[in-house]
Write a protein that holds these residues in place. Structure first.
Motif, mmCIF file in Angstrom:
data_model
loop_
_atom_site.group_PDB
_atom_site.id
_atom_site.type_symbol
_atom_site.label_atom_id
_atom_site.label_comp_id
_atom_site.label_asym_id
_atom_site.label_seq_id
_atom_site.Cartn_x
_atom_site.Cartn_y
_atom_site.Cartn_z
ATOM 1 N N ALA A 118 -26.009 37.980 -18.753
ATOM 2 C CA ALA A 118 -25.052 39.087 -18.773
ATOM 3 C C ALA A 118 -24.182 39.082 -17.518
ATOM 4 C CB ALA A 118 -25.788 40.418 -18.904
ATOM 5 N N GLY A 119 -24.807 38.850 -16.370
ATOM 6 C CA GLY A 119 -24.054 38.807 -15.125
ATOM 7 C C GLY A 119 -23.022 37.695 -15.106
ATOM 8 N N GLN A 120 -23.378 36.550 -15.678
ATOM 9 C CA GLN A 120 -22.445 35.425 -15.734
ATOM 10 C C GLN A 120 -21.282 35.727 -16.669
ATOM 11 O OE1 GLN A 120 -25.084 32.334 -17.066
ATOM 12 N NE2 GLN A 120 -25.909 31.925 -15.012
ATOM 13 N N VAL A 121 -21.568 36.356 -17.794
ATOM 14 C CA VAL A 121 -20.531 36.629 -18.796
ATOM 15 C C VAL A 121 -19.485 37.607 -18.276
ATOM 16 C CG1 VAL A 121 -20.110 37.692 -21.056
ATOM 17 C CG2 VAL A 121 -22.011 36.082 -20.760
ATOM 18 N N VAL A 122 -19.910 38.596 -17.508
ATOM 19 C CA VAL A 122 -18.971 39.649 -17.080
ATOM 20 C C VAL A 122 -18.536 39.494 -15.622
ATOM 21 C CG1 VAL A 122 -19.991 41.249 -18.743
ATOM 22 C CG2 VAL A 122 -20.776 41.280 -16.353
ATOM 23 N N GLU A 123 -18.815 38.375 -15.022
ATOM 24 C CA GLU A 123 -18.453 38.192 -13.609
ATOM 25 C C GLU A 123 -16.956 38.431 -13.401
ATOM 26 O OE1 GLU A 123 -18.877 34.881 -10.018
ATOM 27 O OE2 GLU A 123 -19.469 34.362 -12.075
ATOM 28 N N GLY A 124 -16.629 39.308 -12.471
ATOM 29 C CA GLY A 124 -15.243 39.613 -12.151
ATOM 30 C C GLY A 124 -14.551 40.559 -13.108
ATOM 31 N N VAL A 125 -15.274 41.073 -14.102
ATOM 32 C CA VAL A 125 -14.684 41.968 -15.112
ATOM 33 C C VAL A 125 -14.898 43.417 -14.681
ATOM 34 C CG1 VAL A 125 -14.785 42.717 -17.524
ATOM 35 C CG2 VAL A 125 -15.090 40.296 -16.945
ATOM 36 N N PRO A 126 -13.895 44.280 -14.809
ATOM 37 C CA PRO A 126 -14.069 45.691 -14.443
ATOM 38 C C PRO A 126 -15.206 46.341 -15.232
ATOM 39 C CG PRO A 126 -11.753 45.179 -14.773
ATOM 40 C CD PRO A 126 -12.515 43.975 -15.218
ATOM 41 N N LEU A 127 -15.870 47.300 -14.607
ATOM 42 C CA LEU A 127 -17.006 47.967 -15.236
ATOM 43 C C LEU A 127 -16.564 48.791 -16.445
ATOM 44 C CD1 LEU A 127 -18.970 49.276 -12.110
ATOM 45 C CD2 LEU A 127 -19.196 47.083 -13.290
ATOM 46 N N GLY A 128 -17.429 48.855 -17.452
ATOM 47 C CA GLY A 128 -17.178 49.714 -18.596
ATOM 48 C C GLY A 128 -16.772 48.952 -19.840
ATOM 49 N N TYR A 129 -15.791 49.491 -20.573
ATOM 50 C CA TYR A 129 -15.367 48.903 -21.838
ATOM 51 C C TYR A 129 -15.015 47.435 -21.687
ATOM 52 C CZ TYR A 129 -12.890 48.472 -26.317
ATOM 53 O OH TYR A 129 -12.492 48.078 -27.574
ATOM 54 N N ALA A 130 -14.341 47.084 -20.615
ATOM 55 C CA ALA A 130 -13.915 45.693 -20.418
ATOM 56 C C ALA A 130 -15.114 44.748 -20.369
ATOM 57 C CB ALA A 130 -13.089 45.569 -19.139
ATOM 58 N N GLN A 131 -16.234 45.198 -19.822
ATOM 59 C CA GLN A 131 -17.429 44.366 -19.805
ATOM 60 C C GLN A 131 -17.949 44.117 -21.218
ATOM 61 O OE1 GLN A 131 -19.755 46.862 -17.050
ATOM 62 N NE2 GLN A 131 -19.945 45.050 -15.746
ATOM 63 N N VAL A 132 -17.980 45.162 -22.032
ATOM 64 C CA VAL A 132 -18.470 45.007 -23.399
ATOM 65 C C VAL A 132 -17.544 44.083 -24.184
ATOM 66 C CG1 VAL A 132 -19.256 46.187 -25.471
ATOM 67 C CG2 VAL A 132 -19.400 47.347 -23.260
ATOM 68 N N GLU A 133 -16.241 44.234 -24.000
ATOM 69 C CA GLU A 133 -15.296 43.354 -24.681
ATOM 70 C C GLU A 133 -15.471 41.906 -24.215
ATOM 71 O OE1 GLU A 133 -12.327 41.547 -26.852
ATOM 72 O OE2 GLU A 133 -13.518 43.348 -27.196
ATOM 73 N N ALA A 134 -15.777 41.708 -22.930
ATOM 74 C CA ALA A 134 -16.038 40.350 -22.431
ATOM 75 C C ALA A 134 -17.271 39.760 -23.099
ATOM 76 C CB ALA A 134 -16.206 40.377 -20.917
ATOM 77 N N ILE A 135 -18.289 40.592 -23.309
ATOM 78 C CA ILE A 135 -19.506 40.147 -24.002
ATOM 79 C C ILE A 135 -19.179 39.771 -25.442
ATOM 80 C CG2 ILE A 135 -21.697 40.976 -24.946
ATOM 81 C CD1 ILE A 135 -22.010 42.562 -22.288
ATOM 82 N N ARG A 136 -18.464 40.650 -26.143
ATOM 83 C CA ARG A 136 -18.096 40.372 -27.529
ATOM 84 C C ARG A 136 -17.316 39.074 -27.636
ATOM 85 N NH1 ARG A 136 -14.413 39.459 -30.542
ATOM 86 N NH2 ARG A 136 -12.964 39.625 -28.786
ATOM 87 N N ASN A 137 -16.340 38.894 -26.747
ATOM 88 C CA ASN A 137 -15.496 37.710 -26.771
ATOM 89 C C ASN A 137 -16.298 36.449 -26.444
ATOM 90 O OD1 ASN A 137 -12.694 36.537 -26.883
ATOM 91 N ND2 ASN A 137 -13.219 36.016 -24.766
ATOM 92 N N TRP A 138 -17.228 36.550 -25.492
ATOM 93 C CA TRP A 138 -18.054 35.389 -25.125
ATOM 94 C C TRP A 138 -18.917 34.956 -26.306
ATOM 95 C CZ3 TRP A 138 -23.192 34.140 -24.997
ATOM 96 C CH2 TRP A 138 -23.535 32.976 -24.311
ATOM 97 N N ILE A 139 -19.529 35.905 -26.986
ATOM 98 C CA ILE A 139 -20.363 35.559 -28.148
ATOM 99 C C ILE A 139 -19.504 34.923 -29.235
ATOM 100 C CG2 ILE A 139 -21.831 36.480 -29.981
ATOM 101 C CD1 ILE A 139 -22.676 38.686 -28.014
ATOM 102 N N PHE A 140 -18.345 35.500 -29.503
ATOM 103 C CA PHE A 140 -17.459 34.967 -30.539
ATOM 104 C C PHE A 140 -17.090 33.512 -30.261
ATOM 105 C CE2 PHE A 140 -13.145 34.153 -32.151
ATOM 106 C CZ PHE A 140 -13.344 34.370 -33.505
ATOM 107 N N ASN A 141 -16.864 33.202 -29.015
ATOM 108 C CA ASN A 141 -16.410 31.860 -28.643
ATOM 109 C C ASN A 141 -17.517 30.874 -28.319
ATOM 110 O OD1 ASN A 141 -13.366 31.925 -28.593
ATOM 111 N ND2 ASN A 141 -13.767 33.684 -27.261
ATOM 112 N N ASN A 142 -18.730 31.354 -28.111
ATOM 113 C CA ASN A 142 -19.802 30.463 -27.662
ATOM 114 C C ASN A 142 -21.001 30.373 -28.592
ATOM 115 O OD1 ASN A 142 -19.143 29.513 -24.680
ATOM 116 N ND2 ASN A 142 -18.463 31.642 -24.884
ATOM 117 N N VAL A 143 -21.065 31.229 -29.607
ATOM 118 C CA VAL A 143 -22.168 31.186 -30.564
ATOM 119 C C VAL A 143 -21.589 30.825 -31.931
ATOM 120 C CG1 VAL A 143 -24.067 32.453 -31.631
ATOM 121 C CG2 VAL A 143 -23.438 32.922 -29.248
ATOM 122 N N GLU A 144 -22.151 29.810 -32.560
ATOM 123 C CA GLU A 144 -21.659 29.338 -33.857
ATOM 124 C C GLU A 144 -22.209 30.214 -34.978
ATOM 125 O OE1 GLU A 144 -21.877 25.377 -36.766
ATOM 126 O OE2 GLU A 144 -22.779 25.346 -34.759
#
Length: 260
Positions: A118-144
């Motif tokens: 989780a820390g790696q996925v959201v590194e440098g991302v503002p706290l809150g909604y932007a972190q969750v969107e970063a997580i969603r986007n990471w899964i979309f692009n990195n999990v088949e």
């Protein structure tokens, strides 16, 4: 948009089998239930209760032999899901009490083991909604996304390792990563219009700012026209059917169409 959605399950069993189903949606944020039907064949008694998450649960005993359950709903669904990239992270001490349970590790979302990722996925991302969107986007692009690569026992930790799964697995991983960051997250199951291939679907919600927001890691962009059927900590709480004995699924059909 007005949608007509539904599903039909066909089962067989060699003895009467108790079961519970979660197939009746409630009106709420983003959806208004216009009408619905719930038909069993053969016709049998059905009782209903509301669980601790507010889900409508149908309780019945499936008779010996062949049995089918047909449900459908006409609903007004929001064309778009709300987004709020500026919604802030809420410290745990300021969260509503009923949200706290969605911070804890659960059977399929072992958030106590996903903190590093989780820390790696959201590194440098503002706290809150932007972190969750970063997580969603990471899964979309990195999990088949691939059918047949996971099963009912697959957890978020396993999906993080294999990087493959279906909507259930994408959702569990998103929830676990959010909870690792002290962001409450919960699972949602239901219908999604124009889902390909069509099936019952799973996504997650995260609590940021002052409310729950929808996130779907299987989709590249925010997508509305959803009908939620159930909410919970993970798949344990939102199973469409829970049987207490042998109940063999013969066929399942799901549809979501524009209402005429």
């Amino acid at each position: 948009m007005r949608l007509h959605a539904g599903c039909k399950f066909s089962f067989e069993t060699d003895r009467p089998t108790a079961a519970t189903f979660m197939l009746r949606p409630r009106s709420g944020d983003g959806q208004w239930i216009v009408s619905e039907e719930y038909i069993t064949e053969p016709s049998i008694p059905v009782t209903e209760y509301t669980d601790i998450y507010g889900n409508l649960c149908q309780r019945l005993v499936v008779p010996e032999g062949n049995f089918s359950l047909h449900t459908s709903v006409m609903a007004e669904a929001a064309d778009e899901i709300d987004t709020a990239f500026e919604a802030p992270f809420i410290p745990v001490e300021a969260l509503p009490s009923d949200v706290l349970q969605f911070l804890l590790p659960s059977r399929y979302c072992q958030s106590d083991r996903t903190g590093v990722l989780a820390g790696q996925v959201v590194e440098g991302v503002p706290l809150g909604y932007a972190q969750v969107e970063a997580i969603r986007n990471w899964i979309f692009n990195n999990v088949e996304y691939c059918y047949g690569t996971s099963d009912a026992s697959t957890s978020a930790v396993e999906t993080a390792e294999t990087r493959i799964g279906v909507c259930r697995d994408f959702t569990h991983l998103g929830i676990a990563l959010c909870r690792s960051l002290n962001i409450p997250a919960r699972m949602v199951v239901g219908y999604l219009y124009d889902l390909k291939p069509m099936d019952l679907h799973a996504w997650f919600e995260a609590f940021v700012g002052d409310r729950w927001y929808t996130f779907d890691a299987t989709q590249g962009q925010p997508k509305g026209n959803r009908i939620a059927l159930a909410y919970g900590r993970d798949a344990t709480d939102v199973a469409f059917v829970t049987q207490f004995g042998v109940l063999n699924l013969l066929e399942m059909d799901v549809w979501v169409d524009l209402a005429s």
